[in-house]
Design a protein around this motif. Structure first.
Motif, short mmCIF file in Angstrom:
data_model
loop_
_atom_site.label_atom_id
_atom_site.label_comp_id
_atom_site.label_asym_id
_atom_site.label_seq_id
_atom_site.Cartn_x
_atom_site.Cartn_y
_atom_site.Cartn_z
N PRO A 4 -16.13 -10.71 32.41
CA PRO A 4 -16.28 -11.39 31.14
C PRO A 4 -16.88 -12.87 31.29
O PRO A 4 -17.21 -13.14 32.09
N GLY A 5 -17.37 -13.33 29.92
CA GLY A 5 -18.09 -14.65 29.97
C GLY A 5 -19.08 -14.42 28.78
O GLY A 5 -19.18 -13.69 27.96
N PRO A 6 -20.24 -15.30 29.33
CA PRO A 6 -21.53 -15.42 28.26
C PRO A 6 -22.10 -13.98 28.26
O PRO A 6 -22.50 -13.89 27.29
N ALA A 8 -20.84 -11.48 27.58
CA ALA A 8 -20.56 -10.68 26.56
C ALA A 8 -21.17 -11.01 25.32
O ALA A 8 -21.77 -10.08 24.43
N SER A 9 -21.22 -12.28 24.88
CA SER A 9 -22.14 -12.71 23.68
C SER A 9 -23.70 -12.27 23.65
O SER A 9 -24.13 -12.05 22.85
N TRP A 52 -14.73 -8.25 24.43
CA TRP A 52 -15.69 -8.15 25.44
C TRP A 52 -15.70 -9.58 26.34
O TRP A 52 -15.62 -9.64 27.41
N PRO A 53 -15.37 -10.73 25.45
CA PRO A 53 -15.41 -12.02 26.39
C PRO A 53 -13.98 -11.76 27.11
O PRO A 53 -14.17 -12.54 28.34
N ARG A 54 -13.24 -11.34 26.92
CA ARG A 54 -11.82 -11.06 27.56
C ARG A 54 -11.90 -9.89 28.85
O ARG A 54 -11.56 -10.11 29.85
#
Length: 417
Positions: A4-6, A8-9, A52-54
């Protein structure tokens, strides 16, 4: 899953940019309802933004979105207590569909999923008005925002919002089939299809908003769609003309902006940087289109061909270009074509003649809000030595432009005038 993390965005941004039309088309194909598909797709994208970030980006993000959107759509149907009836109707419609054609090689760069092509022609169904057809396709296949479409049509944003709402409602009420039309039906769909592709390319060629002057994802999409239609209808001169026009224009792309991202006008472009493969392909298609007689796109392709064949601006056959614009005005009259003709007239007969032609258009309310018109005036005024008037024209163009790269260019020209 990835971590997860950047990422995802970033992945979600790429999905919105590149795959949202695939997702929407697949949902429309499955449920037969554009509004339901739009809501479900948006719900799935929102869920991805939260999840998605998680959890990390799925290995197949489009499949994840499709599964999630399908569940969202079914949940909405359940809430409407219409699931059984709707699914039964959908099964009947699926059974009536002809089997899909054999797929081409996945390596074919022009291929798009069948569902997207089906949605393309559904949006261009003759039951809809041509303006509705274009607006729907731009919104749901090209992914343009309502603001961008409004600018492309030179109409207020609320007008375009109402147009999209009415078009979606008409699609729903008339139950427009989502499928590729039979060969006999293709010609009557052609004008709207070509108009859609042309406006998509135009928006990519000179972006309405944002930091970039060029939106290559849009120009690439328009050319891909143009190639598909040309493959479907190889004998149509206007199809060849539109594809020729786009390829000849796209050939200039490597020289159309500088390292700073600001646009470079045609007169200052390094023509050695033009893509010769695209030029050669475009010239061949332009000749094919011309053989079929004058048409809106074949004439524009002929104009683009004259630019492509010239060594520089001064050696361009401006006399022939003016004649071609006269023909184009008979085929497709409009203020933007008149501005282009006035500019060509200035090259042929001198800046004073060009200024007279531009001044004759100054009372048009559409052009008063169209920044390229004021740019044309500014350039011509500079050639006439009217520096202060040129500065005012550059300033007006700057006020009207919403693209950051273009605004930087315009303010620099204002400063230098």
């Amino acid at each position: 899953m990835t971590s997860p993390g950047p990422a995802a965005s970033d992945a979600l941004a790429a999905m919105r940019r590149e795959e949202s039309s695939r997702l929407l088309a697949a949902l429309v194909s499955r449920f037969g309802d554009l509004e339901l598909a739009e809501d479900a797709a948006q719900d799935a994208l929102t869920a991805a933004l939260e999840t998605w970030p998680r959890t990390g980006v799925p290995h197949t993000p489009l499949a994840w979105l499709m599964t999630t959107a399908t569940r969202k759509a079914i949940d909405q149907l359940r809430r409407e207590k219409a699931l059984t009836e709707r699914l039964a109707r959908l099964r009947v419609e699926q059974e009536r569909r002809p089997p899909p054609p054999p797929s081409v090689s996945p390596a074919d760069p022009d291929d798009i999923p069948d569902e997207r092509l089906e949605l393309f022609f559904a949006c261009c169904h003759p039951t809809l008005g041509i303006q509705e057809q274009i607006a729907l396709t731009l919104r749901y296949l090209a992914g343009l925002t309502t603001v961008e479409i409004a600018q492309a049509f030179l109409v207020p944003v609320p007008t375009m919002q109402q147009r999209l709402v009415r078009a979606k409602e008409r699609m729903r009420v008339t139950r427009i089939p989502v499928r590729v039309p039979e060969a006999a039906d293709l010609p009557r769909r052609l004008p709207a299809v070509l108009a859609v592709i042309y406006v998509v390319y135009t928006e990519g060629y000179a972006a309405t908003e944002g930091a970039r002057h060029l939106r290559t994802e849009l120009t690439s999409e328009a050319i891909r769609l143009g190639r598909i239609v040309h493959r479907l209808m190889p004998g149509q001169s206007e199809v060849a003309g539109l594809l020729a026009l786009m390829l000849l224009t796209e050939a200039r792309a490597p020289a159309r902006s500088g390292p700073d991202g600001m646009p470079i006008p045609l007169s200052q472009q390094d023509r050695c940087r033009w893509d010769r493969l695209l030029v050669d392909e475009g010239l061949a298609l332009a000749r094919t289109a011309a053989a079929g007689g004058p048409g809106r796109y074949s004439v524009q392709a002929a104009i683009a061909a004259l630019h492509a064949e010239a060594q520089d601006v001064d050696s361009t056959d401006w006399a022939q270009i003016v004649v071609l614009y006269d023909i184009l005005l008979n085929l497709s009259p409009g203020p933007v074509v008149r501005v282009a003709r006035a500019v060509a007239l200035g090259h042929r007969d001198g800046p004073h003649a060009g200024m007279v032609a531009l001044d004759a258009l100054a009372s048009d309310p559409t052009l008063r809000e169209h920044h390229p018109f004021h740019e044309a005036r500014a350039v011509t005024l500079e050639l006439l030595g009217r520096s202060e008037d040129a500065r005012l024209a550059w300033a007006r163009a700057f006020e009207l432009s919403r693209n950051e790269a273009e605004r930087s260019y315009l303010i620099r020209r204002w400063w230098e005038a």
